[in-house]
Design an enzyme around this catalytic site. Structure first.
Site, PDB file in Angstrom:
ATOM      1  N   ARG A 106      -4.239  13.521   0.768  1.00  0.00           N
ATOM      2  CA  ARG A 106      -4.470  12.075   0.759  1.00  0.00           C
ATOM      3  C   ARG A 106      -5.949  11.829   1.001  1.00  0.00           C
ATOM      4  NH1 ARG A 106      -1.849   6.899   3.765  1.00  0.00           N
ATOM      5  NH2 ARG A 106      -0.435   7.256   2.025  1.00  0.00           N
ATOM      6  N   GLN A 136       4.755   7.173  -3.786  1.00  0.00           N
ATOM      7  CA  GLN A 136       5.227   5.828  -3.457  1.00  0.00           C
ATOM      8  C   GLN A 136       6.084   5.260  -4.585  1.00  0.00           C
ATOM      9  OE1 GLN A 136       4.439   3.843  -0.516  1.00  0.00           O
ATOM     10  NE2 GLN A 136       6.123   2.666  -1.387  1.00  0.00           N
ATOM     11  N   ASP A 229       0.641  -5.482  -2.192  1.00  0.00           N
ATOM     12  CA  ASP A 229       0.000  -4.458  -1.357  1.00  0.00           C
ATOM     13  C   ASP A 229      -1.113  -5.163  -0.585  1.00  0.00           C
ATOM     14  OD1 ASP A 229      -0.911  -2.061  -0.288  1.00  0.00           O
ATOM     15  OD2 ASP A 229      -1.787  -1.308  -2.149  1.00  0.00           O
ATOM     16  N   CYS A 270       4.608  -1.387  -0.214  1.00  0.00           N
ATOM     17  CA  CYS A 270       4.504   0.020   0.196  1.00  0.00           C
ATOM     18  C   CYS A 270       4.298   0.152   1.708  1.00  0.00           C
ATOM     19  CB  CYS A 270       3.386   0.700  -0.574  1.00  0.00           C
ATOM     20  SG  CYS A 270       1.759  -0.033  -0.300  1.00  0.00           S
TER      21      CYS A 270
END
Ligand code: CP
Ligand code: NVA
Length: 331
Positions: A106, A136, A229, A270
């Site tokens: 990540r 995701q 988001d 998310c």
């Protein structure tokens, strides 16, 4: 589905059959976990978890999933490794590839996961880059499938910053899987033209449609799913908040959007989300700009239409499917 040994970097690299395969496998692994059945095939393997940005869900999902599969994990945070500072990505990849069976990353640019995959010789799993957030998407699709029973033909509206990891990836997965993707955002927040063209090609094959609109009433009309988001993503500068609030406040997911959506519509996010003042950043923004909720109102977040915690749980089952499919000896 045969993706053994394959990296999971972006859903552009997978067919709709393979994506369905991951979802079916996640569903099966979820049932087996609930029945407390052991899953064999990965025992004794080891996965490196590199996090150059922070995480709650993704890290926990990889750790719990690996543990359930009998695998070991080593967590490397930005301050605890030499990555990028004292050691290049190709060098790091060649070292980790000799010790681990898989690597999760990540962090920042997509080219980093690509280099890790190229040089490590083991499957690399993208746990979020600036450009994409593919694990995701599996969780989002599984959550939609759980709720509606199917994916093809679902109308998915994404509101807010659609030119970053989540928006880009949602457009990819919807166009591959035959969902009608509606990007509802100011034009400068639409995914870039190159990616829009690639996705238009996927849509032609799957029967999906892609719509881009700045009009909230048009964008949310008859949506089966409304998703959003955060307005400022990890790694972006704090100074950008003011511009984002000015640009994106009209695209906040609120009761009027949900009322304009199809009957039975659900809300996805998310996470993490700024929907109240129970976070440090939320309070700071409130003091500075007088906003008590941002990309989604607390009313929608806490409503019966919100499926965000089912979605969060599905991160673990889908990430387990990704690792199992790449690493298991029993398939
Ligand atoms: N959705 C998501 O990736 O959450 P984390 O940042 O907590 O991993
Ligand atoms: N766009 C967000 C997603 C967080 C899961 C970010 O990159 O911070």
């Amino acid at each position: 589905m045969n993706v053994k040994g394959k990296s999971f970097l972006t859903l552009k690299d997978f067919t709709s059959e393979e994506i369905n395969g991951y979802l079916d496998l996640a569903d099966e692994l979820r049932t087996r976990k609930r029945n407390r059945e052991k899953v064999t095939g990965c025992e004794g393997k080891n996965v490196a978890l590199i996090f150059e940005k922070t995480s709650t869900r993704t890290r926990c999902a990889f750790e719990v999933a690996a543990h359930d599969l009998g695998m070991g994990t080593t967590y490397l945070d930005p301050s605890a490794s030499q990555i990028g500072k004292k050691e290049s990505i190709p060098d790091t990849a060649r070292v980790l590839g000799r010790m681990f069976d898989g690597i999760e990353y990540r962090g920042y640019g997509q080219e980093i996961v690509e280099q890790l995959a190229q040089y490590s010789g083991v499957p690399v799993f993208n746990g979020l880059t600036n450009e994409y957030h593919p694990t995701q998407m599996l969780a989002d699709m599984l959550t939609i499938r759980d709720h509606f029973g199917y994916l093809k033909g679902i109308r998915m509206t994404y509101m807010g910053d659609a030119r970053y990891n989540t928006g880009n990836s949602l457009m990819i997965v919807c166009s591959k899987m035959g969902l009608h993707f509606v990007c509802c955002a100011p034009k400068k927040y639409w995914p870039n033209e190159e990616l829009r063209e690639i996705c238009a090609g996927y849509a032609e094959e799957s029967g999906a449609t892609l719509t881009f609109t700045e009009d909230v009433t048009e964008g949310t009309k008859n949506a089966d799913v409304i998703s959003t988001d955060v307005w400022v993503s990890m790694g972006e500068p704090d100074e950008i908040w003011e511009e984002r609030i000015n640009d994106l406040l009209p695209y906040q997911v609120n009761k009027a959007c949900m009322a304009n959506a199809a009957e039975g519509a659900i809300f996805l996010h998310c996470l993490p989300s700024f929907h109240d003042l129970n976070t440090g950043i939320g309070r700071k923004i409130s003091e500075k700009f007088g906003l008590s909720e941002m990309e989604v109102t607390d009313e929608v977040f806490e409503s019966a239409q919100s499926r965000v915690f089912e979605e969060a749980e599905n991160r673990m089952h889908t990430i387990k499917a990704v690792m199992y499919a790449a690493l298991s000896e029993e398939q």
